[in-house]
Design a protein around this motif. Structure first.
Motif, mmCIF file in Angstrom:
data_model
loop_
_atom_site.group_PDB
_atom_site.id
_atom_site.type_symbol
_atom_site.label_atom_id
_atom_site.label_comp_id
_atom_site.label_asym_id
_atom_site.label_seq_id
_atom_site.Cartn_x
_atom_site.Cartn_y
_atom_site.Cartn_z
ATOM 1 N N LEU A 1 -27.121 49.034 -48.369
ATOM 2 C CA LEU A 1 -27.537 49.899 -49.688
ATOM 3 C C LEU A 1 -26.666 51.140 -49.592
ATOM 4 O O LEU A 1 -27.084 52.235 -48.618
ATOM 5 C CB LEU A 1 -29.102 50.137 -49.869
ATOM 6 C CG LEU A 1 -29.199 50.797 -51.249
ATOM 7 C CD1 LEU A 1 -28.788 49.658 -52.304
ATOM 8 C CD2 LEU A 1 -30.813 50.978 -51.240
ATOM 9 N N VAL A 2 -25.654 51.519 -50.488
ATOM 10 C CA VAL A 2 -25.145 52.538 -50.390
ATOM 11 C C VAL A 2 -25.115 53.173 -51.893
ATOM 12 O O VAL A 2 -25.230 52.674 -52.757
ATOM 13 C CB VAL A 2 -23.585 52.454 -50.030
ATOM 14 C CG1 VAL A 2 -23.243 51.795 -48.677
ATOM 15 C CG2 VAL A 2 -23.067 51.465 -51.304
ATOM 16 N N TRP B 1 -31.491 60.964 -54.323
ATOM 17 C CA TRP B 1 -31.810 60.272 -52.842
ATOM 18 C C TRP B 1 -30.303 59.414 -52.518
ATOM 19 O O TRP B 1 -29.556 58.923 -53.268
ATOM 20 C CB TRP B 1 -32.786 59.172 -52.814
ATOM 21 C CG TRP B 1 -33.081 58.275 -51.572
ATOM 22 C CD1 TRP B 1 -33.584 58.783 -50.446
ATOM 23 C CD2 TRP B 1 -32.703 57.241 -51.649
ATOM 24 N NE1 TRP B 1 -33.541 57.731 -49.703
ATOM 25 C CE2 TRP B 1 -33.121 56.597 -50.117
ATOM 26 C CE3 TRP B 1 -31.972 55.993 -52.473
ATOM 27 C CZ2 TRP B 1 -32.892 55.643 -49.641
ATOM 28 C CZ3 TRP B 1 -31.993 54.774 -51.708
ATOM 29 C CH2 TRP B 1 -32.523 54.356 -50.495
ATOM 30 N N ASP B 2 -30.140 59.744 -51.267
ATOM 31 C CA ASP B 2 -28.628 59.009 -50.720
ATOM 32 C C ASP B 2 -29.097 58.475 -49.521
ATOM 33 O O ASP B 2 -29.265 59.427 -48.362
ATOM 34 C CB ASP B 2 -27.840 60.231 -50.557
ATOM 35 C CG ASP B 2 -26.348 59.604 -50.185
ATOM 36 O OD1 ASP B 2 -26.305 58.368 -49.993
ATOM 37 O OD2 ASP B 2 -25.595 60.501 -49.743
ATOM 38 N N PRO B 3 -29.138 57.014 -49.624
ATOM 39 C CA PRO B 3 -29.426 56.418 -48.064
ATOM 40 C C PRO B 3 -28.430 56.624 -47.021
ATOM 41 O O PRO B 3 -28.698 56.258 -45.856
ATOM 42 C CB PRO B 3 -29.472 54.914 -48.417
ATOM 43 C CG PRO B 3 -28.725 54.956 -49.726
ATOM 44 C CD PRO B 3 -28.874 56.350 -50.645
ATOM 45 N N ASN B 4 -27.130 56.982 -47.363
ATOM 46 C CA ASN B 4 -26.175 57.091 -46.343
ATOM 47 C C ASN B 4 -26.004 58.718 -45.869
ATOM 48 O O ASN B 4 -25.109 58.935 -45.098
ATOM 49 C CB ASN B 4 -24.836 56.778 -46.932
ATOM 50 C CG ASN B 4 -24.741 55.372 -47.288
ATOM 51 O OD1 ASN B 4 -25.395 54.523 -46.808
ATOM 52 N ND2 ASN B 4 -23.914 55.066 -48.471
ATOM 53 N N ALA B 5 -26.996 59.502 -46.267
ATOM 54 C CA ALA B 5 -26.614 60.830 -45.847
ATOM 55 C C ALA B 5 -26.491 61.150 -44.069
ATOM 56 O O ALA B 5 -25.795 61.908 -43.981
ATOM 57 C CB ALA B 5 -27.682 61.815 -46.453
ATOM 58 N N ILE C 1 -25.092 47.628 -53.594
ATOM 59 C CA ILE C 1 -25.313 46.952 -52.401
ATOM 60 C C ILE C 1 -23.894 46.393 -51.744
ATOM 61 O O ILE C 1 -23.143 45.625 -52.468
ATOM 62 C CB ILE C 1 -26.334 45.649 -52.507
ATOM 63 C CG1 ILE C 1 -27.547 46.151 -53.264
ATOM 64 C CG2 ILE C 1 -26.244 44.855 -51.131
ATOM 65 C CD1 ILE C 1 -28.618 45.096 -53.329
ATOM 66 N N ASP C 2 -23.837 46.705 -50.564
ATOM 67 C CA ASP C 2 -22.408 46.229 -49.888
ATOM 68 C C ASP C 2 -22.827 45.203 -48.888
ATOM 69 O O ASP C 2 -23.618 45.318 -48.063
ATOM 70 C CB ASP C 2 -21.891 47.552 -48.968
ATOM 71 C CG ASP C 2 -20.602 47.433 -48.510
ATOM 72 O OD1 ASP C 2 -20.133 46.326 -48.986
ATOM 73 O OD2 ASP C 2 -19.919 48.155 -47.849
ATOM 74 N N VAL C 3 -22.260 44.178 -49.243
ATOM 75 C CA VAL C 3 -22.635 42.946 -48.529
ATOM 76 C C VAL C 3 -21.768 42.798 -46.998
ATOM 77 O O VAL C 3 -20.391 42.735 -47.527
ATOM 78 C CB VAL C 3 -22.564 41.596 -49.130
ATOM 79 C CG1 VAL C 3 -22.790 40.500 -48.648
ATOM 80 C CG2 VAL C 3 -23.437 41.933 -50.515
#
Length: 171
Positions: free
Chosen positions: A166-167, A59-63, A82-84
């Motif tokens: 989220l990355v 799974w890729d949330p950035n797709a 997690i990118d803050v």
């Protein structure tokens, strides 16, 4: 003259037995009655579970954000990160002789964000990256071994008013 037999104690015992019998009858009825919408689904097979596990692993949330030219993630290993709140890019230098002055403020902002997250009990790090000719400082948590762990940390940060993203990074 009419006399009464028994007593209060005998009445309490008989009442408790009748109440327990009624509760048992209701419990048996509830467990035997089919629950709507619950028994109509198909049973899950091991193949279905394996396919879902593979889907979650890849799974890729950035797709949707990649577009035509997907960018390669920069982290070396691990799972979701997690990118803050990505920090503002450093301003263009006023004079070419002052490179430290142009990155000092965003770097301080990133360190303050990292310290705030550390006070929450989460370990974060600051990374520096060149993006469109500008230096960007990122505060990141992770990598996490499980997506659930990343989601829990993200919820915790979101709950405290810290904007997160989220990355997924390549392993």
């Amino acid at each position: 003259m009419n006399t009464q037999r028994g007593g209060t104690l005998l009445g309490l015992i008989i009442g408790a037995l009748i109440g327990l019998a009624a509760a048992l009858a209701v419990a048996v009825y509830i467990t035997k009655v089919p629950v709507p919408f619950m028994n109509k689904s198909q049973s899950r097979s091991p193949d279905h579970d394996a396919a879902e596990a593979k889907k979650n692993r890849d799974w890729d949330p950035n797709a949707p954000l990649y577009g035509k030219n997907p960018a390669k993630p920069s982290a070396a290993s691990g799972g979701p990160v997690i990118d803050v709140t990505p920090q503002k890019p450093a301003a263009a230098p006023v004079a070419p002789a002052e490179p430290a002055a142009r990155t000092a403020k965003p770097a301080e902002d990133a360190e303050q964000q990292r310290a705030k997250i550390s006070l929450m009990g989460l370990e974060a790090r600051v990374t520096e990256r060149e993006q469109s000719g500008r230096t960007v400082f990122r505060v990141r948590l992770g990598p996490f071994d499980k997506k659930d762990d990343a989601d829990k940390a993200k919820e915790r940060l979101d709950g405290s008013g810290i904007e997160t993203a989220l990355v997924r990074v390549q392993r």
